[in-house]
Design a protein around this motif. Structure first.
Motif, PDB file in Angstrom:
ATOM      1  N   GLY A  50     -15.050  21.186  47.929  1.00 61.96           N
ATOM      2  CA  GLY A  50     -14.385  22.221  47.580  1.00 61.96           C
ATOM      3  C   GLY A  50     -13.995  22.384  46.264  1.00 61.96           C
ATOM      4  N   LEU A  51     -14.360  21.298  45.444  1.00 55.81           N
ATOM      5  CA  LEU A  51     -14.616  21.621  43.876  1.00 55.81           C
ATOM      6  C   LEU A  51     -13.150  21.154  43.113  1.00 55.81           C
ATOM      7  N   ALA A  52     -12.274  20.456  44.133  1.00 57.95           N
ATOM      8  CA  ALA A  52     -11.101  20.024  43.630  1.00 57.95           C
ATOM      9  C   ALA A  52     -11.334  18.594  42.892  1.00 57.95           C
ATOM     10  N   THR A  53     -10.804  18.184  41.576  1.00 56.47           N
ATOM     11  CA  THR A  53     -11.101  17.311  40.817  1.00 56.47           C
ATOM     12  C   THR A  53      -9.963  16.257  40.402  1.00 56.47           C
ATOM     13  N   ASN A  54     -10.468  14.868  40.242  1.00 54.89           N
ATOM     14  CA  ASN A  54      -9.472  13.848  39.949  1.00 54.89           C
ATOM     15  C   ASN A  54     -10.046  13.019  38.750  1.00 54.89           C
ATOM     16  N   TYR A  55      -9.235  12.551  37.870  1.00 55.45           N
ATOM     17  CA  TYR A  55      -9.730  11.847  36.643  1.00 55.45           C
ATOM     18  C   TYR A  55      -9.134  10.776  36.387  1.00 55.45           C
ATOM     19  N   ALA A  56      -9.528   9.585  36.167  1.00 53.36           N
ATOM     20  CA  ALA A  56      -8.684   8.400  35.741  1.00 53.36           C
ATOM     21  C   ALA A  56      -8.045   8.649  34.245  1.00 53.36           C
ATOM     22  N   ASP A  57      -6.641   7.985  34.173  1.00 49.78           N
ATOM     23  CA  ASP A  57      -6.050   8.490  33.167  1.00 49.78           C
ATOM     24  C   ASP A  57      -6.416   8.222  31.893  1.00 49.78           C
ATOM     25  N   PRO A  58      -7.308   7.085  31.720  1.00 50.76           N
ATOM     26  CA  PRO A  58      -7.885   7.078  30.252  1.00 50.76           C
ATOM     27  C   PRO A  58      -8.820   8.335  29.830  1.00 50.76           C
ATOM     28  N   VAL A  59      -9.323   9.054  30.837  1.00 46.41           N
ATOM     29  CA  VAL A  59     -10.208  10.116  30.579  1.00 46.41           C
ATOM     30  C   VAL A  59      -9.789  11.361  30.495  1.00 46.41           C
ATOM     31  N   LYS A  60      -8.395  11.651  31.340  1.00 47.56           N
ATOM     32  CA  LYS A  60      -8.030  13.020  31.554  1.00 47.56           C
ATOM     33  C   LYS A  60      -7.849  13.776  30.082  1.00 47.56           C
ATOM     34  N   GLY A  61      -8.160  15.126  30.174  1.00 46.57           N
ATOM     35  CA  GLY A  61      -8.040  15.821  29.226  1.00 46.57           C
ATOM     36  C   GLY A  61      -9.438  15.706  28.332  1.00 46.57           C
ATOM     37  N   ARG A  62     -10.244  14.759  28.468  1.00 44.81           N
ATOM     38  CA  ARG A  62     -11.626  14.842  27.664  1.00 44.81           C
ATOM     39  C   ARG A  62     -12.965  15.004  28.539  1.00 44.81           C
ATOM     40  N   PHE A  63     -12.808  14.350  29.543  1.00 41.30           N
ATOM     41  CA  PHE A  63     -14.047  14.663  30.590  1.00 41.30           C
ATOM     42  C   PHE A  63     -13.776  15.757  31.514  1.00 41.30           C
ATOM     43  N   THR A  64     -15.013  16.328  31.867  1.00 43.34           N
ATOM     44  CA  THR A  64     -14.930  17.347  32.961  1.00 43.34           C
ATOM     45  C   THR A  64     -15.920  17.011  33.857  1.00 43.34           C
ATOM     46  N   ILE A  65     -15.884  16.765  35.161  1.00 43.30           N
ATOM     47  CA  ILE A  65     -16.773  16.714  36.198  1.00 43.30           C
ATOM     48  C   ILE A  65     -17.106  18.167  36.895  1.00 43.30           C
ATOM     49  N   SER A  66     -18.332  18.246  37.182  1.00 43.55           N
ATOM     50  CA  SER A  66     -18.822  19.620  37.790  1.00 43.55           C
ATOM     51  C   SER A  66     -19.946  19.084  38.724  1.00 43.55           C
ATOM     52  N   ARG A  67     -20.442  20.322  39.549  1.00 45.60           N
ATOM     53  CA  ARG A  67     -21.373  19.902  40.517  1.00 45.60           C
ATOM     54  C   ARG A  67     -22.276  21.441  40.658  1.00 45.60           C
ATOM     55  N   ALA A  68     -23.395  21.035  41.144  1.00 46.67           N
ATOM     56  CA  ALA A  68     -24.434  22.236  41.362  1.00 46.67           C
ATOM     57  C   ALA A  68     -25.133  21.952  42.478  1.00 46.67           C
ATOM     58  N   ASP A  69     -24.519  22.528  43.658  1.00 46.49           N
ATOM     59  CA  ASP A  69     -24.944  21.830  45.037  1.00 46.49           C
ATOM     60  C   ASP A  69     -26.346  22.514  45.339  1.00 46.49           C
ATOM     61  N   ALA A  70     -26.891  23.526  44.649  1.00 44.91           N
ATOM     62  CA  ALA A  70     -28.146  23.886  44.857  1.00 44.91           C
ATOM     63  C   ALA A  70     -29.228  22.981  44.247  1.00 44.91           C
ATOM     64  N   LYS A  71     -28.717  22.305  43.394  1.00 44.82           N
ATOM     65  CA  LYS A  71     -29.612  21.162  42.697  1.00 44.82           C
ATOM     66  C   LYS A  71     -29.179  19.686  42.947  1.00 44.82           C
ATOM     67  N   ASN A  72     -28.437  19.704  43.896  1.00 44.52           N
ATOM     68  CA  ASN A  72     -27.867  18.196  44.336  1.00 44.52           C
ATOM     69  C   ASN A  72     -27.680  17.337  43.070  1.00 44.52           C
TER      70      ASN A  72
END
Length: 115
Positions: free
Chosen positions: A54-76
């Protein structure tokens, strides 16, 4: 056949950016929570970011605000945009489901942050 293939790593100066990609095949990708993990020399592998179906994201504290995770389901495919990289981010980066039930893991992609 279940398979994980990571790419996009490299050598970058502190403050730089990289975008990692991972293709996950052999599973119903769009229904899965997917994570990026990393393992630094001499340390255990750790989860740094996860994204749900459902596109909810969580990050480890050391990377918060610097890393962004995303997905493209059509491309797996799952991505990790890494900005403001620090030497402490140096590690081999892997993707897997969360929890990481796919075995074996992929080969990972090396990220080195150094001036």
């Amino acid at each position: 056949q279940v398979r994980l293939v990571e790419s996009g790593g490299g050598l970058v100066q502190p403050g730089g950016s990289l975008r990692l990609s991972c293709v996950v095949s052999g599973v119903n990708f769009r229904f899965m929570t997917v994570g990026w993990y990393r393992q630094a020399p001499g340390k255990q592998r750790e989860l740094v970011a996860r994204i749900t179906a459902g596109l909810a994201t969580n990050y480890a504290d050391p990377v918060k605000g610097r890393f962004t995770i995303s997905r493209a389901d059509a491309k797996n495919t799952v991505y990790l945009q890494m900005n403001s990289l620090e030497p402490e981010d140096t590690a081999v980066y892997y993707c897997n489901l969360d929890p990481p039930i796919i075995n074996p893991w992929g080969q990972g992609t090396q990220v080195a942050v150094s001036s």
